[in-house]
Design a protein around this motif. Structure first.
Motif, PDB file in Angstrom:
ATOM      1  N   ASN A 134       0.826  -1.214   0.000  1.00  0.00           N
ATOM      2  CA  ASN A 134       0.000   0.000   0.000  1.00  0.00           C
ATOM      3  C   ASN A 134       0.857   1.258   0.000  1.00  0.00           C
ATOM      4  O   ASN A 134       0.586   2.205  -0.737  1.00  0.00           O
ATOM      5  N   VAL A 135       1.904   1.265   0.810  1.00  0.00           N
ATOM      6  CA  VAL A 135       2.813   2.409   0.840  1.00  0.00           C
ATOM      7  C   VAL A 135       3.528   2.536  -0.502  1.00  0.00           C
ATOM      8  O   VAL A 135       3.687   3.638  -1.028  1.00  0.00           O
ATOM      9  N   ALA A 136       3.946   1.410  -1.056  1.00  0.00           N
ATOM     10  CA  ALA A 136       4.649   1.428  -2.345  1.00  0.00           C
ATOM     11  C   ALA A 136       3.781   2.040  -3.436  1.00  0.00           C
ATOM     12  O   ALA A 136       4.246   2.895  -4.205  1.00  0.00           O
ATOM     13  N   TYR A 137       2.530   1.621  -3.517  1.00  0.00           N
ATOM     14  CA  TYR A 137       1.643   2.176  -4.548  1.00  0.00           C
ATOM     15  C   TYR A 137       1.273   3.623  -4.250  1.00  0.00           C
ATOM     16  O   TYR A 137       1.056   4.408  -5.178  1.00  0.00           O
ATOM     17  N   SER A 138       1.237   4.002  -2.994  1.00  0.00           N
ATOM     18  CA  SER A 138       1.005   5.411  -2.654  1.00  0.00           C
ATOM     19  C   SER A 138       2.165   6.269  -3.155  1.00  0.00           C
ATOM     20  O   SER A 138       1.953   7.351  -3.705  1.00  0.00           O
ATOM     21  N   ILE A 139       3.381   5.794  -2.979  1.00  0.00           N
ATOM     22  CA  ILE A 139       4.554   6.525  -3.479  1.00  0.00           C
ATOM     23  C   ILE A 139       4.511   6.587  -5.000  1.00  0.00           C
ATOM     24  O   ILE A 139       4.800   7.628  -5.606  1.00  0.00           O
ATOM     25  N   TYR A 140       4.152   5.488  -5.627  1.00  0.00           N
ATOM     26  CA  TYR A 140       4.044   5.441  -7.087  1.00  0.00           C
ATOM     27  C   TYR A 140       3.054   6.489  -7.603  1.00  0.00           C
ATOM     28  O   TYR A 140       3.374   7.275  -8.498  1.00  0.00           O
ATOM     29  N   TYR A 141       1.869   6.528  -7.022  1.00  0.00           N
ATOM     30  CA  TYR A 141       0.863   7.503  -7.481  1.00  0.00           C
ATOM     31  C   TYR A 141       1.255   8.925  -7.119  1.00  0.00           C
ATOM     32  O   TYR A 141       0.946   9.861  -7.845  1.00  0.00           O
ATOM     33  N   TRP A 142       1.956   9.093  -6.018  1.00  0.00           N
ATOM     34  CA  TRP A 142       2.468  10.411  -5.670  1.00  0.00           C
ATOM     35  C   TRP A 142       3.471  10.867  -6.740  1.00  0.00           C
ATOM     36  O   TRP A 142       3.477  12.025  -7.139  1.00  0.00           O
ATOM     37  N   THR A 143       4.314   9.947  -7.190  1.00  0.00           N
ATOM     38  CA  THR A 143       5.285  10.268  -8.237  1.00  0.00           C
ATOM     39  C   THR A 143       4.575  10.681  -9.526  1.00  0.00           C
ATOM     40  O   THR A 143       4.965  11.653 -10.174  1.00  0.00           O
ATOM     41  N   VAL A 144       3.541   9.940  -9.915  1.00  0.00           N
ATOM     42  CA  VAL A 144       2.756  10.283 -11.106  1.00  0.00           C
ATOM     43  C   VAL A 144       2.164  11.680 -10.955  1.00  0.00           C
ATOM     44  O   VAL A 144       2.252  12.521 -11.868  1.00  0.00           O
ATOM     45  N   ASN A 145       1.568  11.956  -9.808  1.00  0.00           N
ATOM     46  CA  ASN A 145       0.941  13.258  -9.585  1.00  0.00           C
ATOM     47  C   ASN A 145       1.961  14.384  -9.506  1.00  0.00           C
ATOM     48  O   ASN A 145       1.707  15.495  -9.975  1.00  0.00           O
ATOM     49  N   LEU A 146       3.120  14.101  -8.926  1.00  0.00           N
ATOM     50  CA  LEU A 146       4.189  15.099  -8.878  1.00  0.00           C
ATOM     51  C   LEU A 146       4.621  15.467 -10.294  1.00  0.00           C
ATOM     52  O   LEU A 146       4.750  16.649 -10.629  1.00  0.00           O
ATOM     53  N   ALA A 147       4.840  14.458 -11.130  1.00  0.00           N
ATOM     54  CA  ALA A 147       5.245  14.711 -12.512  1.00  0.00           C
ATOM     55  C   ALA A 147       4.170  15.492 -13.259  1.00  0.00           C
ATOM     56  O   ALA A 147       4.475  16.457 -13.974  1.00  0.00           O
ATOM     57  N   ALA A 148       2.915  15.084 -13.092  1.00  0.00           N
ATOM     58  CA  ALA A 148       1.812  15.769 -13.772  1.00  0.00           C
ATOM     59  C   ALA A 148       1.752  17.237 -13.374  1.00  0.00           C
ATOM     60  O   ALA A 148       1.565  18.113 -14.219  1.00  0.00           O
ATOM     61  N   THR A 149       1.933  17.495 -12.108  1.00  0.00           N
ATOM     62  CA  THR A 149       1.850  18.873 -11.619  1.00  0.00           C
ATOM     63  C   THR A 149       3.085  19.677 -11.990  1.00  0.00           C
ATOM     64  O   THR A 149       2.985  20.757 -12.569  1.00  0.00           O
ATOM     65  N   LEU A 150       4.243  19.153 -11.662  1.00  0.00           N
ATOM     66  CA  LEU A 150       5.494  19.890 -11.827  1.00  0.00           C
ATOM     67  C   LEU A 150       5.788  20.233 -13.287  1.00  0.00           C
ATOM     68  O   LEU A 150       6.062  21.387 -13.629  1.00  0.00           O
ATOM     69  N   PHE A 151       5.708  19.236 -14.159  1.00  0.00           N
ATOM     70  CA  PHE A 151       6.077  19.461 -15.554  1.00  0.00           C
ATOM     71  C   PHE A 151       5.030  20.292 -16.286  1.00  0.00           C
ATOM     72  O   PHE A 151       5.376  21.222 -17.019  1.00  0.00           O
ATOM     73  N   ALA A 152       3.755  19.973 -16.106  1.00  0.00           N
ATOM     74  CA  ALA A 152       2.710  20.748 -16.780  1.00  0.00           C
ATOM     75  C   ALA A 152       2.701  22.185 -16.274  1.00  0.00           C
ATOM     76  O   ALA A 152       2.541  23.126 -17.060  1.00  0.00           O
ATOM     77  N   LEU A 153       2.900  22.379 -14.977  1.00  0.00           N
ATOM     78  CA  LEU A 153       2.940  23.728 -14.412  1.00  0.00           C
ATOM     79  C   LEU A 153       4.122  24.521 -14.964  1.00  0.00           C
ATOM     80  O   LEU A 153       3.988  25.701 -15.306  1.00  0.00           O
ATOM     81  N   THR A 154       5.272  23.874 -15.064  1.00  0.00           N
ATOM     82  CA  THR A 154       6.460  24.550 -15.602  1.00  0.00           C
ATOM     83  C   THR A 154       6.208  25.043 -17.020  1.00  0.00           C
ATOM     84  O   THR A 154       6.450  26.212 -17.331  1.00  0.00           O
ATOM     85  N   TRP A 155       5.705  24.151 -17.878  1.00  0.00           N
ATOM     86  CA  TRP A 155       5.427  24.561 -19.260  1.00  0.00           C
ATOM     87  C   TRP A 155       4.317  25.606 -19.306  1.00  0.00           C
ATOM     88  O   TRP A 155       4.376  26.557 -20.092  1.00  0.00           O
ATOM     89  N   GLY A 156       3.299  25.434 -18.469  1.00  0.00           N
ATOM     90  CA  GLY A 156       2.205  26.412 -18.425  1.00  0.00           C
ATOM     91  C   GLY A 156       2.702  27.792 -18.049  1.00  0.00           C
ATOM     92  O   GLY A 156       2.296  28.794 -18.654  1.00  0.00           O
ATOM     93  N   LEU A 157       3.585  27.880 -17.061  1.00  0.00           N
ATOM     94  CA  LEU A 157       4.140  29.178 -16.663  1.00  0.00           C
ATOM     95  C   LEU A 157       5.003  29.778 -17.768  1.00  0.00           C
ATOM     96  O   LEU A 157       4.972  30.992 -17.999  1.00  0.00           O
ATOM     97  N   LEU A 158       5.762  28.935 -18.450  1.00  0.00           N
ATOM     98  CA  LEU A 158       6.578  29.435 -19.565  1.00  0.00           C
ATOM     99  C   LEU A 158       5.706  29.964 -20.697  1.00  0.00           C
ATOM    100  O   LEU A 158       6.030  30.976 -21.329  1.00  0.00           O
ATOM    101  N   ILE A 159       4.586  29.297 -20.942  1.00  0.00           N
ATOM    102  CA  ILE A 159       3.668  29.750 -21.990  1.00  0.00           C
ATOM    103  C   ILE A 159       2.966  31.028 -21.550  1.00  0.00           C
ATOM    104  O   ILE A 159       2.875  31.998 -22.311  1.00  0.00           O
ATOM    105  N   MET A 160       2.455  31.045 -20.324  1.00  0.00           N
ATOM    106  CA  MET A 160       1.758  32.239 -19.821  1.00  0.00           C
ATOM    107  C   MET A 160       2.685  33.443 -19.747  1.00  0.00           C
ATOM    108  O   MET A 160       2.260  34.572 -19.961  1.00  0.00           O
ATOM    109  N   GLY A 161       3.946  33.214 -19.441  1.00  0.00           N
ATOM    110  CA  GLY A 161       4.922  34.292 -19.356  1.00  0.00           C
ATOM    111  C   GLY A 161       5.476  34.705 -20.713  1.00  0.00           C
ATOM    112  O   GLY A 161       6.408  35.493 -20.791  1.00  0.00           O
ATOM    113  N   ASN A 162       4.917  34.142 -21.782  1.00  0.00           N
ATOM    114  CA  ASN A 162       5.351  34.431 -23.158  1.00  0.00           C
ATOM    115  C   ASN A 162       6.826  34.125 -23.393  1.00  0.00           C
ATOM    116  O   ASN A 162       7.466  34.743 -24.237  1.00  0.00           O
ATOM    117  N   VAL A 163       7.362  33.177 -22.618  1.00  0.00           N
ATOM    118  CA  VAL A 163       8.737  32.727 -22.843  1.00  0.00           C
ATOM    119  C   VAL A 163       8.767  31.830 -24.078  1.00  0.00           C
ATOM    120  O   VAL A 163       9.718  31.873 -24.850  1.00  0.00           O
TER     121      VAL A 163
END
Length: 192
Positions: A134-163
């Motif tokens: 259960n802990v292992a799969y929680s870490i796995y899904y946390w990793t998926v969610n971290l990637a989804a948030t971190l990478f999409a947010l980074t690109w979104g900020l670069l796009i919004m900032g007209n970079v």
């Protein structure tokens, strides 16, 4: 926290790196895929939106076959094959300039994800004792969610900032392909 890292074998953490890189590439690409097709490939809006779903039959249909194939080939080979397919799919999509190229690129993307994806949860299941699953799969899904948030947010900020603007979206695919180079090197050198 140090005890958490010691609680799971190294193969578990290596798979988390794979997942972080793969999901990072995926969630970097998904928000701009249709826009890239519309602005840079010249596909009509309605078709650009429809093309994004061409990967799903492969992405969700392939695991039935790729899981069985991994039992024959081995997880290391199967993951490496999936990463190589994804590397070239992302590169191919960055250079797509016609509807047939866009369709082939999206299909290759789905094929690569479907080749690799079922092996992550299977590796986690094999690498962790029942008491820690259960802990292992929680870490796995946390990793998926971290990637989804971190990478999409980074690109979104670069796009919004007209970079970066629509004409530079091909670079999102190219940079995402580098994530698969990391996974290929890790798969060939560290993953067992």
């Amino acid at each position: 926290m140090p005890s958490l890292f010691k609680r799971f074998p190294s193969v578990f953490w290596i798979v988390q790196i794979f997942e972080l890189m793969e999901r990072g590439a995926y969630y970097s690409m998904m928000p701009i895929l249709a826009v890239h097709f519309i602005y840079n490939v010249g596909i009509p809006i309605w078709l650009g939106l429809i093309l994004t779903v061409f990967m799903y039959p492969f992405q969700y249909g392939m695991p039935i076959f790729s899981s069985a194939l991994a039992e024959k080939l081995g997880y290391k080979k199967q993951m490496t094959i999936g990463f190589v397919i994804l590397f070239f799919a992302y590169i191919f999509l960055s250079f797509a300039n016609s509807m047939p190229m866009a369709i082939l690129g999206v299909m290759a993307l789905g094929f690569g994800i479907g080749t690799y994806k079922p092996l992550v949860s299977a590796t986690i299941a094999k690498a962790t004792p029942q008491d820690d699953r259960n802990v292992a799969y929680s870490i796995y899904y946390w990793t998926v969610n971290l990637a989804a948030t971190l990478f999409a947010l980074t690109w979104g900020l670069l796009i919004m900032g007209n970079v970066i603007d629509e004409t530079m979206y091909a670079w999102v695919f190219r940079i995402s392909s580098v994530f698969f180079l990391v996974n290929i090197v890790v798969a060939l050198t560290i993953f067992k």
